[in-house]
Design a protein around this motif. Structure first.
Motif, PDB file in Angstrom:
ATOM      1  N   ILE A  86     -26.215  14.576 -34.398  1.00 33.10           N
ATOM      2  CA  ILE A  86     -25.177  14.406 -33.387  1.00 33.10           C
ATOM      3  C   ILE A  86     -23.890  13.970 -34.083  1.00 33.10           C
ATOM      4  O   ILE A  86     -23.898  13.065 -34.911  1.00 33.10           O
ATOM      5  CB  ILE A  86     -25.596  13.353 -32.348  1.00 33.10           C
ATOM      6  N   ILE A  87     -22.794  14.619 -33.752  1.00 35.21           N
ATOM      7  CA  ILE A  87     -21.489  14.272 -34.312  1.00 35.21           C
ATOM      8  C   ILE A  87     -20.812  13.284 -33.370  1.00 35.21           C
ATOM      9  O   ILE A  87     -20.610  13.584 -32.197  1.00 35.21           O
ATOM     10  CB  ILE A  87     -20.630  15.534 -34.503  1.00 35.21           C
ATOM     11  N   THR A  88     -20.506  12.103 -33.899  1.00 38.07           N
ATOM     12  CA  THR A  88     -19.837  11.077 -33.101  1.00 38.07           C
ATOM     13  C   THR A  88     -18.664  10.497 -33.886  1.00 38.07           C
ATOM     14  O   THR A  88     -18.629  10.566 -35.117  1.00 38.07           O
ATOM     15  CB  THR A  88     -20.796   9.919 -32.744  1.00 38.07           C
ATOM     16  N   VAL A  89     -17.743   9.921 -33.180  1.00 37.25           N
ATOM     17  CA  VAL A  89     -16.606   9.269 -33.834  1.00 37.25           C
ATOM     18  C   VAL A  89     -17.095   8.065 -34.629  1.00 37.25           C
ATOM     19  O   VAL A  89     -16.660   7.830 -35.755  1.00 37.25           O
ATOM     20  CB  VAL A  89     -15.522   8.857 -32.810  1.00 37.25           C
ATOM     21  N   SER A  90     -18.035   7.314 -34.064  1.00 36.75           N
ATOM     22  CA  SER A  90     -18.577   6.156 -34.782  1.00 36.75           C
ATOM     23  C   SER A  90     -19.294   6.591 -36.047  1.00 36.75           C
ATOM     24  O   SER A  90     -19.142   5.982 -37.104  1.00 36.75           O
ATOM     25  CB  SER A  90     -19.546   5.375 -33.886  1.00 36.75           C
ATOM     26  N   GLY A  91     -20.086   7.648 -35.955  1.00 36.04           N
ATOM     27  CA  GLY A  91     -20.785   8.176 -37.127  1.00 36.04           C
ATOM     28  C   GLY A  91     -19.809   8.621 -38.197  1.00 36.04           C
ATOM     29  O   GLY A  91     -20.021   8.385 -39.390  1.00 36.04           O
ATOM     30  N   LEU A  92     -18.736   9.268 -37.777  1.00 35.66           N
ATOM     31  CA  LEU A  92     -17.700   9.694 -38.714  1.00 35.66           C
ATOM     32  C   LEU A  92     -17.072   8.480 -39.385  1.00 35.66           C
ATOM     33  O   LEU A  92     -16.891   8.459 -40.606  1.00 35.66           O
ATOM     34  CB  LEU A  92     -16.632  10.511 -37.994  1.00 35.66           C
ATOM     35  N   ALA A  93     -16.754   7.464 -38.603  1.00 38.50           N
ATOM     36  CA  ALA A  93     -16.142   6.246 -39.158  1.00 38.50           C
ATOM     37  C   ALA A  93     -17.047   5.625 -40.215  1.00 38.50           C
ATOM     38  O   ALA A  93     -16.586   5.287 -41.311  1.00 38.50           O
ATOM     39  CB  ALA A  93     -15.857   5.248 -38.035  1.00 38.50           C
TER      40      ALA A  93
END
Length: 69
Positions: free
Chosen positions: A44-51
């Motif tokens: 899953i692509i998430t903003v938190s994961g990206l951060a």
């Protein structure tokens, strides 16, 4: 408060932590690597994961970095 006159310890110190990425291209490469890895692993692509993948402590830290740079 300014350093006392003659204090050489603060010379060149502009305060704060240095930026995580020196160029926009480095940041773009790290972002693309996150997307590629997530797609490859069907994650899953998430903003938190990206951060977190970029080395930030939180989603808010990524937002703050955006405002700073």
């Amino acid at each position: 408060m300014a350093a006392p006159e003659g204090n050489t310890n603060a010379l060149g110190n502009e305060g704060g932590r240095p930026a995580l990425f020196e160029t926009p291209e480095q940041l773009e490469g790290a972002i693309q690597a996150y997307f590629d890895k997530q797609i490859e692993n069907k994650g899953i692509i998430t903003v938190s994961g990206l951060a977190y993948a970029l080395g930030f402590a939180s989603r808010q830290s990524l937002q703050d970095y955006k405002e700073k740079v």
